[in-house]
Scaffold this motif. Structure first.
Motif, PDB file in Angstrom:
ATOM      1  N   PRO A 122     -56.918  28.375  67.263  1.00 57.93           N
ATOM      2  CA  PRO A 122     -57.597  27.114  67.606  1.00 57.93           C
ATOM      3  C   PRO A 122     -57.933  26.289  66.367  1.00 57.93           C
ATOM      4  O   PRO A 122     -57.842  25.055  66.397  1.00 57.93           O
ATOM      5  CB  PRO A 122     -58.859  27.579  68.342  1.00 57.93           C
ATOM      6  CG  PRO A 122     -58.526  28.947  68.844  1.00 57.93           C
ATOM      7  CD  PRO A 122     -57.635  29.542  67.799  1.00 57.93           C
ATOM      8  N   ARG A 123     -58.330  26.943  65.287  1.00 54.69           N
ATOM      9  CA  ARG A 123     -58.692  26.221  64.063  1.00 54.69           C
ATOM     10  C   ARG A 123     -57.471  25.512  63.487  1.00 54.69           C
ATOM     11  O   ARG A 123     -57.543  24.332  63.121  1.00 54.69           O
ATOM     12  CB  ARG A 123     -59.276  27.199  63.041  1.00 54.69           C
ATOM     13  CG  ARG A 123     -59.640  26.553  61.705  1.00 54.69           C
ATOM     14  CD  ARG A 123     -60.419  27.542  60.843  1.00 54.69           C
ATOM     15  NE  ARG A 123     -60.780  26.946  59.558  1.00 54.69           N
ATOM     16  CZ  ARG A 123     -60.140  27.183  58.419  1.00 54.69           C
ATOM     17  NH1 ARG A 123     -59.112  28.030  58.409  1.00 54.69           N
ATOM     18  NH2 ARG A 123     -60.527  26.611  57.298  1.00 54.69           N
ATOM     19  N   TYR A 124     -56.355  26.231  63.408  1.00 57.35           N
ATOM     20  CA  TYR A 124     -55.133  25.620  62.887  1.00 57.35           C
ATOM     21  C   TYR A 124     -54.708  24.443  63.770  1.00 57.35           C
ATOM     22  O   TYR A 124     -54.394  23.362  63.288  1.00 57.35           O
ATOM     23  CB  TYR A 124     -54.023  26.668  62.836  1.00 57.35           C
ATOM     24  CG  TYR A 124     -52.694  26.141  62.348  1.00 57.35           C
ATOM     25  CD1 TYR A 124     -52.336  26.230  61.006  1.00 57.35           C
ATOM     26  CD2 TYR A 124     -51.789  25.547  63.228  1.00 57.35           C
ATOM     27  CE1 TYR A 124     -51.113  25.747  60.552  1.00 57.35           C
ATOM     28  CE2 TYR A 124     -50.574  25.058  62.785  1.00 57.35           C
ATOM     29  CZ  TYR A 124     -50.242  25.160  61.446  1.00 57.35           C
ATOM     30  OH  TYR A 124     -49.039  24.665  61.012  1.00 57.35           O
ATOM     31  N   ARG A 125     -54.718  24.652  65.074  1.00 54.40           N
ATOM     32  CA  ARG A 125     -54.261  23.607  66.001  1.00 54.40           C
ATOM     33  C   ARG A 125     -55.142  22.371  65.925  1.00 54.40           C
ATOM     34  O   ARG A 125     -54.641  21.237  65.975  1.00 54.40           O
ATOM     35  CB  ARG A 125     -54.241  24.159  67.424  1.00 54.40           C
ATOM     36  CG  ARG A 125     -53.724  23.183  68.469  1.00 54.40           C
ATOM     37  CD  ARG A 125     -53.418  23.910  69.750  1.00 54.40           C
ATOM     38  NE  ARG A 125     -52.959  23.016  70.798  1.00 54.40           N
ATOM     39  CZ  ARG A 125     -52.388  23.412  71.928  1.00 54.40           C
ATOM     40  NH1 ARG A 125     -52.223  24.708  72.152  1.00 54.40           N
ATOM     41  NH2 ARG A 125     -51.999  22.549  72.839  1.00 54.40           N
ATOM     42  N   ALA A 126     -56.448  22.569  65.778  1.00 57.97           N
ATOM     43  CA  ALA A 126     -57.366  21.430  65.753  1.00 57.97           C
ATOM     44  C   ALA A 126     -57.139  20.557  64.527  1.00 57.97           C
ATOM     45  O   ALA A 126     -57.457  19.361  64.544  1.00 57.97           O
ATOM     46  CB  ALA A 126     -58.805  21.924  65.791  1.00 57.97           C
ATOM     47  N   MET A 127     -56.573  21.130  63.463  1.00 59.93           N
ATOM     48  CA  MET A 127     -56.384  20.367  62.231  1.00 59.93           C
ATOM     49  C   MET A 127     -55.033  19.654  62.187  1.00 59.93           C
ATOM     50  O   MET A 127     -54.779  18.885  61.252  1.00 59.93           O
ATOM     51  CB  MET A 127     -56.537  21.292  61.023  1.00 59.93           C
ATOM     52  CG  MET A 127     -57.939  21.884  60.898  1.00 59.93           C
ATOM     53  SD  MET A 127     -58.159  22.955  59.450  1.00 59.93           S
ATOM     54  CE  MET A 127     -58.128  21.734  58.131  1.00 59.93           C
ATOM     55  N   GLN A 128     -54.160  19.886  63.173  1.00 58.71           N
ATOM     56  CA  GLN A 128     -52.852  19.233  63.193  1.00 58.71           C
ATOM     57  C   GLN A 128     -52.942  17.892  63.914  1.00 58.71           C
ATOM     58  O   GLN A 128     -53.396  17.824  65.061  1.00 58.71           O
ATOM     59  CB  GLN A 128     -51.813  20.119  63.887  1.00 58.71           C
ATOM     60  CG  GLN A 128     -51.774  21.552  63.368  1.00 58.71           C
ATOM     61  CD  GLN A 128     -51.638  21.645  61.859  1.00 58.71           C
ATOM     62  OE1 GLN A 128     -50.696  21.109  61.277  1.00 58.71           O
ATOM     63  NE2 GLN A 128     -52.575  22.338  61.221  1.00 58.71           N
ATOM     64  N   TRP A 131     -49.868  17.940  66.963  1.00 56.80           N
ATOM     65  CA  TRP A 131     -49.443  19.281  67.333  1.00 56.80           C
ATOM     66  C   TRP A 131     -48.446  19.255  68.490  1.00 56.80           C
ATOM     67  O   TRP A 131     -47.400  19.921  68.440  1.00 56.80           O
ATOM     68  CB  TRP A 131     -50.660  20.127  67.708  1.00 56.80           C
ATOM     69  CG  TRP A 131     -50.332  21.586  67.915  1.00 56.80           C
ATOM     70  CD1 TRP A 131     -50.436  22.580  67.001  1.00 56.80           C
ATOM     71  CD2 TRP A 131     -49.839  22.180  69.116  1.00 56.80           C
ATOM     72  NE1 TRP A 131     -50.036  23.774  67.545  1.00 56.80           N
ATOM     73  CE2 TRP A 131     -49.654  23.566  68.840  1.00 56.80           C
ATOM     74  CE3 TRP A 131     -49.517  21.693  70.381  1.00 56.80           C
ATOM     75  CZ2 TRP A 131     -49.180  24.461  69.802  1.00 56.80           C
ATOM     76  CZ3 TRP A 131     -49.034  22.587  71.336  1.00 56.80           C
ATOM     77  CH2 TRP A 131     -48.870  23.952  71.045  1.00 56.80           C
ATOM     78  N   ARG A 148     -55.638  16.941  59.818  1.00 61.27           N
ATOM     79  CA  ARG A 148     -56.923  16.234  59.877  1.00 61.27           C
ATOM     80  C   ARG A 148     -57.992  17.139  59.292  1.00 61.27           C
ATOM     81  O   ARG A 148     -58.370  18.144  59.901  1.00 61.27           O
ATOM     82  CB  ARG A 148     -57.247  15.857  61.321  1.00 61.27           C
ATOM     83  CG  ARG A 148     -58.520  15.030  61.493  1.00 61.27           C
ATOM     84  CD  ARG A 148     -58.783  14.743  62.951  1.00 61.27           C
ATOM     85  NE  ARG A 148     -57.717  13.972  63.567  1.00 61.27           N
ATOM     86  CZ  ARG A 148     -56.813  14.470  64.417  1.00 61.27           C
ATOM     87  NH1 ARG A 148     -56.840  15.755  64.735  1.00 61.27           N
ATOM     88  NH2 ARG A 148     -55.892  13.701  64.944  1.00 61.27           N
TER      89      ARG A 148
END
Length: 286
Positions: A168-174, A177, A235
């Motif tokens: 979730p952390r990685y995905r939230a920063m893309q 995505w 982001r």
């Protein structure tokens, strides 16, 4: 291999003849466990053609024709046998394939090999820009601090593809995505196609298909694309949106390792926003 001109074919066969003769000349019967006459009874140094043929399990005439550069059919299995008979190294084996007119097989994988200090220093020196090292299965071998901070990698992350779909952390920063996911899966399928029976790839695909319906759906499409230079948009909670040009590079002495370097994309303000981050967090090493 690609079609070549008659002149190129002649030159390749001349090089094949010289290469095989030179590899024979450096060996003696004793080197390969054969009983042979003393060096004084040999007109030329090294193994004889018939001795190489016996060691490789091929006919003497056929091997002679190969060494003479004649137009004969060769197979990878026979070339491997000749390579073993002549004690060829991995680069020499690939060279034999090329001179015989065949595409060389993939070099041996480097499973379990330790990341060299030179590669570690390179990733550290790339700071404060992100960089990472992965293997053919996209397992993460090394990630620098900038990649962890800016892309969302955690210490527990072990595989780029798995992290892409399950963190979730990685995905939230893309930033994009959803639009990137199909091309990511298509690039992974292109990697799998080189060795479809490799259990390392099957393990990643099978395990990820169980925990991610999104991946399973995309994998079922059978889309394929090559790996190339791309733009990665992330982001960051403090720096805002950042854009990086991604350059994947193969590691020459570890052919199943890939170095990915990320450089701030010109004209996006990324370099300036990176410079405003706390210096202790992304400072380049002294």
């Amino acid at each position: 291999m690609a079609t070549e001109s008659p002149a190129a074919t002649r030159q390749r066969r001349e090089q094949l003849r010289a290469f095989l003769r030179s590899r024979r000349a450096r060996l003696t019967p004793g080197d390969v466990g054969m009983a042979g006459g003393g060096a004084g009874r040999r007109r030329t140094p090294g193994l004889r053609r018939e001795e190489v043929a016996v060691l490789a399990g091929v006919g003497v005439s056929w091997y002679t024709w190969l060494e003479q550069g004649r137009d004969i059919n060769v197979s990878g299995e026979v070339l491997d046998a000749i390579g073993r008979a002549l004690r060829l190294s991995e680069p020499e084996r690939a060279h034999l394939y090329l001179l015989a007119g065949l595409n060389p097989p993939r070099a041996g994988a480097t499973h379990g090999a330790a990341v060299t200090p030179e590669l570690r220093h390179l990733l550290d020196a790339w700071m404060p820009r992100p960089a990472m090292l992965r293997d053919r299965y996209w397992n993460l071998l090394l990630v620098n601090d900038a990649a962890r901070e800016l892309f969302g990698y955690a210490d527990a992350d072990r595989n780029c593809l798995v992290t892409f779909f399950t963190s979730p952390r990685y995905r939230a920063m893309q930033v994009e995505w959803e639009s990137a996911a199909p091309s990511v899966v298509a690039a992974y399928r292109a990697c799998v196609a080189h060795d479809p029976g490799d259990p390392g790839f099957s393990r990643v695909v099978d395990e990820l298909s169980v925990v991610s319906e999104e991946f399973a759906e995309l994998w079922a499409r059978h889309d394929v694309s090559g790996q190339a230079q791309t733009v990665k948009a992330v982001r960051h909670p403090e720096a805002g949106e950042l854009f990086f040009d991604t350059t994947p590079l193969a590691v020459v002495d570890h052919p199943d390792w890939y170095l990915e370097l990320f450089n701030p994309r010109p004209g996006t303000g990324t370099a300036e926003r990176l410079a405003r981050l706390p210096p202790l967090r992304l400072a380049a090493p002294a």
